[in-house]
Design a protein around this motif. Sequence first.
Motif, PDB file in Angstrom:
ATOM      1  N   UNK A 249      -0.403  10.217 -23.416  1.00 36.14           N
ATOM      2  CA  UNK A 249      -1.500   9.790 -22.574  1.00 36.14           C
ATOM      3  C   UNK A 249      -1.198  10.201 -21.136  1.00 36.14           C
ATOM      4  N   UNK A 250      -2.159  10.873 -20.523  1.00 39.17           N
ATOM      5  CA  UNK A 250      -2.038  11.201 -19.101  1.00 39.17           C
ATOM      6  C   UNK A 250      -2.093   9.898 -18.311  1.00 39.17           C
ATOM      7  N   UNK A 251      -1.133   9.676 -17.435  1.00 39.91           N
ATOM      8  CA  UNK A 251      -1.118   8.419 -16.696  1.00 39.91           C
ATOM      9  C   UNK A 251      -1.823   8.534 -15.346  1.00 39.91           C
ATOM     10  N   UNK A 252      -2.713   9.538 -15.217  1.00 41.45           N
ATOM     11  CA  UNK A 252      -3.554   9.552 -14.025  1.00 41.45           C
ATOM     12  C   UNK A 252      -4.835   8.755 -14.313  1.00 41.45           C
ATOM     13  N   UNK A 253      -5.621   9.222 -15.284  1.00 34.95           N
ATOM     14  CA  UNK A 253      -6.850   8.488 -15.603  1.00 34.95           C
ATOM     15  C   UNK A 253      -6.902   8.049 -17.055  1.00 34.95           C
ATOM     16  N   UNK A 254      -5.796   8.225 -17.775  1.00 40.82           N
ATOM     17  CA  UNK A 254      -5.682   7.620 -19.089  1.00 40.82           C
ATOM     18  C   UNK A 254      -6.138   8.450 -20.267  1.00 40.82           C
TER      19      UNK A 254
ATOM     20  N   UNK B 254      -5.852  18.286 -13.952  1.00 41.62           N
ATOM     21  CA  UNK B 254      -4.659  19.117 -13.799  1.00 41.62           C
ATOM     22  C   UNK B 254      -3.376  18.344 -13.557  1.00 41.62           C
ATOM     23  N   UNK B 255      -3.352  17.046 -13.799  1.00 44.15           N
ATOM     24  CA  UNK B 255      -2.107  16.293 -13.636  1.00 44.15           C
ATOM     25  C   UNK B 255      -1.150  16.628 -14.777  1.00 44.15           C
ATOM     26  N   UNK B 256       0.158  16.538 -14.538  1.00 47.23           N
ATOM     27  CA  UNK B 256       1.115  16.869 -15.597  1.00 47.23           C
ATOM     28  C   UNK B 256       1.201  15.771 -16.659  1.00 47.23           C
ATOM     29  N   UNK B 257       1.086  16.170 -17.911  1.00 53.18           N
ATOM     30  CA  UNK B 257       1.229  15.201 -19.004  1.00 53.18           C
ATOM     31  C   UNK B 257       2.668  14.687 -19.094  1.00 53.18           C
TER      32      UNK B 257
ATOM     33  N   UNK C 237       0.832  -1.208   0.000  1.00 55.28           N
ATOM     34  CA  UNK C 237       0.000   0.000   0.000  1.00 55.28           C
ATOM     35  C   UNK C 237       0.866   1.257   0.000  1.00 55.28           C
ATOM     36  N   UNK C 238       1.952   1.239   0.759  1.00 53.53           N
ATOM     37  CA  UNK C 238       2.878   2.383   0.717  1.00 53.53           C
ATOM     38  C   UNK C 238       3.368   2.598  -0.716  1.00 53.53           C
ATOM     39  N   UNK C 239       3.745   1.508  -1.354  1.00 55.32           N
ATOM     40  CA  UNK C 239       4.226   1.584  -2.733  1.00 55.32           C
ATOM     41  C   UNK C 239       3.178   2.249  -3.629  1.00 55.32           C
ATOM     42  N   UNK C 240       1.945   1.801  -3.496  1.00 52.76           N
ATOM     43  CA  UNK C 240       0.868   2.386  -4.297  1.00 52.76           C
ATOM     44  C   UNK C 240       0.602   3.833  -3.926  1.00 52.76           C
ATOM     45  N   UNK C 241       0.595   4.144  -2.630  1.00 51.07           N
ATOM     46  CA  UNK C 241       0.302   5.519  -2.220  1.00 51.07           C
ATOM     47  C   UNK C 241       1.415   6.474  -2.622  1.00 51.07           C
ATOM     48  N   UNK C 242       2.641   5.980  -2.692  1.00 48.31           N
ATOM     49  CA  UNK C 242       3.705   6.859  -3.192  1.00 48.31           C
ATOM     50  C   UNK C 242       3.493   7.196  -4.672  1.00 48.31           C
ATOM     51  N   UNK C 243       2.921   6.242  -5.417  1.00 49.90           N
ATOM     52  CA  UNK C 243       2.560   6.560  -6.817  1.00 49.90           C
ATOM     53  C   UNK C 243       1.504   7.663  -6.855  1.00 49.90           C
ATOM     54  N   UNK C 244       0.515   7.552  -5.991  1.00 49.20           N
ATOM     55  CA  UNK C 244      -0.507   8.605  -5.922  1.00 49.20           C
ATOM     56  C   UNK C 244       0.096   9.942  -5.501  1.00 49.20           C
ATOM     57  N   UNK C 245       0.926   9.862  -4.476  1.00 53.36           N
ATOM     58  CA  UNK C 245       1.506  11.083  -3.893  1.00 53.36           C
ATOM     59  C   UNK C 245       2.305  11.864  -4.941  1.00 53.36           C
ATOM     60  N   UNK C 246       3.053  11.154  -5.776  1.00 53.45           N
ATOM     61  CA  UNK C 246       3.850  11.833  -6.803  1.00 53.45           C
ATOM     62  C   UNK C 246       2.950  12.640  -7.731  1.00 53.45           C
ATOM     63  N   UNK C 247       1.859  12.021  -8.160  1.00 54.56           N
ATOM     64  CA  UNK C 247       1.026  12.702  -9.154  1.00 54.56           C
ATOM     65  C   UNK C 247       0.139  13.755  -8.482  1.00 54.56           C
ATOM     66  N   UNK C 248      -0.308  13.484  -7.277  1.00 58.14           N
ATOM     67  CA  UNK C 248      -1.196  14.439  -6.595  1.00 58.14           C
ATOM     68  C   UNK C 248      -0.414  15.682  -6.172  1.00 58.14           C
TER      69      UNK C 248
END
Lengths: 361, 361, 361
Positions: free
Chosen positions: B72-77, B58-61, A296-307
């Motif tokens: 392709x935006x890798x947040x929601x595709x 607003x995610x970075x492309x 879950x940490x691994x996944x949340x770090x993916x979210x954190x980077x983009x958010x």
Amino acid sequence: MSNSEQIFLMNCWYVAAWDHELIDGVKLARTILEKPVVIFRGESGRYIALEDRCCHRGAPLSMGRIEGDCIRCMYHGMKYDENGICVEIPGQDRIPKTMKVRRYPVEERNHLVWIWMGDPALADPDLIVDYEPLGDPAWRGLPAYLHYDANWLLIVDNLSDFAHLAFVHTNTLGGSEEYAYETKAIEIDRLDNGFRVERWHKNSDAPPYLKRVIRDKDAKLDRRNIATMLVPGIFLMETMFSPAGSNDHSLEGTRQFRNCQYMTPETRRTTHFFWNYLHNTDIDDPNIAISLRDSLFEGFYEDKAIIEAQQVLLENNPDFRMRSLESDLALSHFRQVLKKKITEESLQVDTPVASMPSKSA
Amino acid sequence: MSNSEQIFLMNCWYVAAWDHELIDGVKLARTILEKPVVIFRGESGRYIALEDRCCHRGAPLSMGRIEGDCIRCMYHGMKYDENGICVEIPGQDRIPKTMKVRRYPVEERNHLVWIWMGDPALADPDLIVDYEPLGDPAWRGLPAYLHYDANWLLIVDNLSDFAHLAFVHTNTLGGSEEYAYETKAIEIDRLDNGFRVERWHKNSDAPPYLKRVIRDKDAKLDRRNIATMLVPGIFLMETMFSPAGSNDHSLEGTRQFRNCQYMTPETRRTTHFFWNYLHNTDIDDPNIAISLRDSLFEGFYEDKAIIEAQQVLLENNPDFRMRSLESDLALSHFRQVLKKKITEESLQVDTPVASMPSKSA
Amino acid sequence: MSNSEQIFLMNCWYVAAWDHELIDGVKLARTILEKPVVIFRGESGRYIALEDRCCHRGAPLSMGRIEGDCIRCMYHGMKYDENGICVEIPGQDRIPKTMKVRRYPVEERNHLVWIWMGDPALADPDLIVDYEPLGDPAWRGLPAYLHYDANWLLIVDNLSDFAHLAFVHTNTLGGSEEYAYETKAIEIDRLDNGFRVERWHKNSDAPPYLKRVIRDKDAKLDRRNIATMLVPGIFLMETMFSPAGSNDHSLEGTRQFRNCQYMTPETRRTTHFFWNYLHNTDIDDPNIAISLRDSLFEGFYEDKAIIEAQQVLLENNPDFRMRSLESDLALSHFRQVLKKKITEESLQVDTPVASMPSKSA
């Protein structure tokens, strides 16, 4: 940090801490809704939360000393009781009534410490959204915390839309991009305090995080997620993986998880994020909880980077307006519900948030 | 980062990158004129520049994935074509016309990638100030980049006044303080898009950077610099060192250099600085280009130290007004020209910068 | 950094530096009252302070070169004399009268370099609060400096109230918490430029910092502090430890210290803090001064931690108002005195601070 418009919902319970953060006499300094708060357990064991700013010269009480259920400011020695009332001023006999700091109601439920930042008179403990699996011996998990440099609603958005599992978490929590194309929410329940949504992904491979904790890694599975999001930022999810093709509502051979996540605004641009991902199989094997926590940490770090990248772009370009997709129904509903509640609250001038009745002992 | 007054010239070409920054599928995230831009080469080899902010959330492309000439935006595709038009939304059939990001015209010329941040309809590639030595096999050099924490005009000022060579670069690019006293610009051509200036320093020692790449280090030389500065921030210079006393216009025994420098505003207080210093002697010896590149870095770090200190002082004291010396004729003219062009542009309400016609394929 | 309201007292002497900071041709760049200042000794030995910003393009003179009692900007070579008048422009014969930077009166007294940031015409050296022990061979100490991320008045507050010794410095400078309960200021003299206060702590243990430098560590002592605080931020204190029960005014067997501390605003939120803690016993043993300096650093770091935390809380919550205790009489008086002087100064429109008459040589 001042803003004429109300941005937070005040009269509701927020998660302030995990109980393990407050052992051994910790005086936890934590900013919540842009207010400095000190949280600690008095020597009686009681949880206490006070404004973390001595009313004398503004020094932080979290640099002070716990004495009984009181805390003493270690700048000039003023001592406050659990209601924030000053009860001693060294070298001074008379204590003016104005010498006090704000107290915030706190309650512990199943390892979570909840705080009420609004009008204490309205702080009804029955309003706490208790999550029973956290205290149920049939479920195991490791509580965790992440700090986000992002507004809490961006995290709520993230969790409200399963589509991001496909692209952000392809190799971790999601498992494949087809998740975005082949699944649909079968149902979105619009609640007056959030939403409930259910989503199936049938006949799919196990996502990577699941493969790590199961033996038959190649079996096809029917994945079912049932998520609930509640104001102010509470996310609860049941996840079930059944053998592909089994009856939808059978739990025979089903691997189950219970997942809770809590977004508490630190400021308008930073967030406290608390979570636990619980399992109920092989609960005597501690490595399963560890594996799930790490996944879950691994996944949340993916979210954190983009958010957090989103946060920077939004801050730098205040004129940008986000657009909605069809899959954003749930998050749009949530933002509307929250906005409505904040607006209602800001109009309730008869119940000023600033009033601070003392807690009766 | 918002300001009601227009501070940048929009309808002109700026250097966005060196071509080597975009090899191997790089998705370069670069802020230009305070706008987030992603620049990449599509699989066709075409250069593409888009607003680096998905129109959905607003995610970075630039955190996305290149697919053909799309990204392709890798947040929601969401997938955008080379014109910034959204061409796919995973799990959604209908694509609203408003789903698009801004595209910026880009053109490559002799290893430089140029971008047009203003109205795309006005983006005439013939307006690019191509610098032929960059692509001429008779000239060699190593392209370089520096980031400045300073407004780009402070760098333009620096390059517009050779007097600073004497004091800032005494031991590197300049060679002696007498340069400031004994030389004068023999001619300043006021151009309607910049200026051209020529300066001689006769019977002088070779400056340190030249000594490193020539054999007769003690010969007296006549040094001649012919510099051109063009809007928005393009500096081109021919430098010639002839044996002292030789005929002014003979190139017999003359060592020549070609130097181009480009200032592209990142924000109003930071700048992208691109440059290459080219030579045409012993071009098969790679160490000459390396030596010149390193010497120029050495000199530019001297500039950077003083210019970034200037930036801090100017920011902290907005009431301070700079004063001009006689030697500032060129830079004063340049600032006037640029200001006039920006003013004209801001008055052209009939050609709104905001319009975004699609590029015809 | 601009503010319409006057926040600093301008027409008074501030400590700018210790003299040891200016040896060996140092060009000290120091921001004082939010103004950039360069301080140096000319080759004649004279102390010189100028606006640290060349009037040409705003480059810092502190990156320049001392020539005689002049300083040359090393950007384009402008040379300024000790009055800030430009006396040379390389390559230009005529020097406009407007080419100058502001000069600030400076005076050295007993190792301290004092600066006058207001109207130079009012800079009377007799107004300097000279502290004679700093130059008296009977007293020894090591001059020290600390930088605070806090408004200077928070440090003034700190020093104005001995009660904090009990709680902040229990194990360093204070010695016990009873100090806060058992002692009272016997007298507060309200001065029209500050205050004087005296405080006894009878029959007490030696505080830790004293124990380190005396032999009989267990003797009971009568501790007497006599402190004076003067505008703009000058703290002078006599400290005496006498055998417990000895006559109040006898110095028989008394260990004495002299302590000076100077708060000079760097900006409204940061402070230069200069100090020396002097002793007159065993002055040939250098370890005593070293021990006292280290003990004081230890204590001041305790102050710095809490004061910088105060600064953050006050900045984040501009609506917070500090409240006063009875023991705050002295600091309240000081803040009133200072406010009154600043108000008077801001009303003296007939003597504009901006006027800059040249110093007659």
